[in-house]
Every structure is written in C-alpha cells, then in structure tokens.
Write an enzyme that holds these catalytic residues in place. Sequence first.
Site, PDB file in Angstrom:
ATOM      1  N   ARG A   1      -3.451  -9.769   5.250  1.00 39.85           N
ATOM      2  CA  ARG A   1      -3.887  -9.923   3.851  1.00 39.85           C
ATOM      3  C   ARG A   1      -2.723  -9.492   2.963  1.00 39.85           C
ATOM      4  O   ARG A   1      -2.289  -8.339   3.033  1.00 39.85           O
ATOM      5  CB  ARG A   1      -5.130  -9.061   3.620  1.00 39.85           C
ATOM      6  CG  ARG A   1      -5.760  -9.206   2.238  1.00 39.85           C
ATOM      7  CD  ARG A   1      -7.039  -8.375   2.158  1.00 39.85           C
ATOM      8  NE  ARG A   1      -7.629  -8.443   0.839  1.00 39.85           N
ATOM      9  CZ  ARG A   1      -7.247  -7.702  -0.187  1.00 39.85           C
ATOM     10  NH1 ARG A   1      -6.278  -6.822  -0.054  1.00 39.85           N
ATOM     11  NH2 ARG A   1      -7.833  -7.840  -1.358  1.00 39.85           N
TER      12      ARG A   1
ATOM     13  N   LYS B   1       0.813  -1.220   0.000  1.00 41.22           N
ATOM     14  CA  LYS B   1       0.000   0.000   0.000  1.00 41.22           C
ATOM     15  C   LYS B   1       0.844   1.266   0.000  1.00 41.22           C
ATOM     16  O   LYS B   1       2.027   1.251   0.338  1.00 41.22           O
ATOM     17  CB  LYS B   1      -0.985  -0.028   1.164  1.00 41.22           C
ATOM     18  CG  LYS B   1      -2.160  -0.960   0.824  1.00 41.22           C
ATOM     19  CD  LYS B   1      -3.289  -0.913   1.791  1.00 41.22           C
ATOM     20  CE  LYS B   1      -4.407  -1.837   1.264  1.00 41.22           C
ATOM     21  NZ  LYS B   1      -5.411  -2.124   2.288  1.00 41.22           N
TER      22      LYS B   1
HETATM   23  C1  8Y7 Z   1      -8.172  -4.400   1.861  1.00 43.39           C
HETATM   24  C2  8Y7 Z   1      -9.209  -5.220   1.425  1.00 43.39           C
HETATM   25  C3  8Y7 Z   1      -8.293  -4.234  -0.282  1.00 43.39           C
HETATM   26  C4  8Y7 Z   1      -7.901  -4.324   3.252  1.00 43.39           C
HETATM   27  C5  8Y7 Z   1      -9.714  -5.891   3.554  1.00 43.39           C
HETATM   28  C6  8Y7 Z   1      -5.403  -3.616  -1.818  1.00 43.39           C
HETATM   29  C7  8Y7 Z   1     -10.256  -5.763  -0.764  1.00 43.39           C
HETATM   30  C8  8Y7 Z   1      -6.614  -2.803  -1.926  1.00 43.39           C
HETATM   31  N1  8Y7 Z   1      -7.593  -3.807   0.780  1.00 43.39           N
HETATM   32  N2  8Y7 Z   1      -9.983  -5.964   2.256  1.00 43.39           N
HETATM   33  N3  8Y7 Z   1      -9.290  -5.098   0.087  1.00 43.39           N
HETATM   34  N4  8Y7 Z   1      -8.704  -5.097   4.057  1.00 43.39           N
HETATM   35  N5  8Y7 Z   1     -10.441  -6.593   4.432  1.00 43.39           N
HETATM   36  O1  8Y7 Z   1      -4.326  -2.975  -1.825  1.00 43.39           O
HETATM   37  O2  8Y7 Z   1      -7.056  -3.609   3.757  1.00 43.39           O
HETATM   38  O3  8Y7 Z   1      -5.437  -4.842  -1.762  1.00 43.39           O
HETATM   39  S1  8Y7 Z   1      -8.078  -3.769  -1.935  1.00 43.39           S
END
Ligand code: 8Y7
Length: 295
Positions: free
Chosen positions: A263, A229
């Site tokens: 994640r 990020k």
């Molecule tokens: C997150 C996410 C994304 C996060 C959760 C990326 C779908 C952007 N970021 N879901 N999703 N938490 N729960 O950089 O921080 O993956 S999308």
Amino acid sequence: MSKAGRSASVQYSHKGFRISFARTQVMGIVNVTPDSFSDGGKYHDPAQALAHARRLAQQGADIIDIGGESSRPGAAPTSVEEELARVIPVVRALAKSISHIPISIDTYKPEVAAAALAEGAVMINDISGLRNPAMASLAAKTKAPVVVMHMKGTPQNMQRNPTYKDVVAEVKEFFLERIKTLGRMGVKKIILDPGIGFGKTANHNLMLLNRLEEIAALGYPLLVGLSRKSFIGKALGADTEDRETGGVAANAIAIAKGARIIRVHDAGLGRQTAIMADCIRLGKKPVDRRGQTGP
Ligand code: 8Y7
C-alpha cells in the site's frame, strides 16, 4: 505445497475482477480527508481526489484504496455522514471512469463499506480487522475480499506506550482468532495485514517486518502499508517527504518475505519496487502485469 507457498497461488475474484497474488499488487492510496498525515488535505476535494486516483492508475496501481477518515494517532473519529459525504462521490465517479481497476474502501464502518460496495467498490480495507460483527456480516453477505489489519487499541489511544511480550506472536494469535471467527461467519477472502504503525513502536514495526515470513506462513495473502511511515523516518532521521527510498527498501524486503500487496502513496515507485522484487523472487521476468485484474 508449503503454507507460505499456497498464498502465492491464491486469487480472489469478485464482481468480475480477479485479484491475483501470483505477482505483487500495488495498492495506491487516495485520502479524502482534511487531516491525513503525509498528504494532509491535498485530495479532500472530490475532483482532486479523482484526479489523484487517475494518476495512481496511470502510474501502475493495481488497486485504488479510498479512505475518508484519518487514522493518524490521536485523530478525532469522523461521523458516518461525514465519511459518506467524503468518499461516496469519489467511489462513484472512479468506478465509472476507471472501471478496469478494483476500488478498495478504507473504512471500519459497515455503513460506509456497504454504500461504497453498492457504488462499485470491490474490496474492504478495515484497519480494525472487522471487529464490528456487522462488518463481518457484510463481508460474508457480499463476498467482497477483506483486509484484516491488526491494530492494538484505537487510533485515539494506540500510540500510548504500546507493549508486547512478543509482537509477532501476538499479531499471529490475533489473526488465528480472526480467521476462525470470520470463517465461521462465512468470510473467506481474507487478506492479512500486520498493521505497521498501529499500536506499535518503531522497533515493534521492524520486528514484524523482520519476521514477516511467520505471518505469511499462515497461508493468506499479506498486505503491508509502510509508505512514508514514522518507523522509516526514525530509522533514517528523515522527514515525511524524505522517506521514499527507505520505503522502497522496506517494501522490497517485505515482498521477499511474503507480502503480496504493498500500500503506497507513489504508485510509480511502488510498481517498480514490486516488479523488481518479483523478478528476483521468481528468478525470471514475470509475464505482462496488465490483464491480471479487471473484468
Ligand atoms: C494502513 C492502512 C493506513 C496500513 C492498511 C497511512 C488505512 C496510515 N495505514 N490500511 N491505512 N494497512 N490495510 O500512513 O498499514 O497510510 S492509514
């Protein structure tokens, strides 16, 4: 036991899967979108998405998160039909081919979540925090575990000068309201996520991570999505492809402060980060990571 300690002993069981938070779970990201910011378009083709998911599983992902709509700031929304067409073939094939790993569906659309759950997905990852009551009803009806993420605004407007008096207090307030409302509706298997990068400046993200213990103290399992990020890029002056080390450092600290799901794009790195941070957090080497999830 302290409130923060309680979440560590939580486990969410669903459809024969047991997602235990005794150890940190690695959630591997599969984007089936033509426009995601860090792996834009690479896995749009279902066959490629599938191959990527298998690689993540091999690298040690505990959960596979499949998403069909980009949440990049300013990205145009995707229709239900388009999103279904992107994710359902991948969910269906994956549920068959790697049936031992729980699939999470990354969507805020109840229609997409319902279809994915019917095809074998086990949990819902909703970046809107289940603001749509139909999503909350679906979660209550199916008893699927849900990720309740905080986002200020929508992906279309969230990065337009986000301001908070106290970002941590505001995120906590949002969670307390969500826990109460969702609880009344019968949604019990809640995972909280501060939503790093969703309506937050780099400093807001850093402060949320600095004070992550306060969110862990709410007593629910905590997920963080930090991988690649822009707050890492801003701290390091690094492009997207040069943010992995910063991500490892940030995830390790997040785990030390109470995160129990990370994640990530690179499940191998994520797994090593989780094991090392867990070893230090527990003061001993945990028993075999395998066998903690699955039927
Ligand atoms: C997150 C996410 C994304 C996060 C959760 C990326 C779908 C952007 N970021 N879901 N999703 N938490 N729960 O950089 O921080 O993956 S999308």
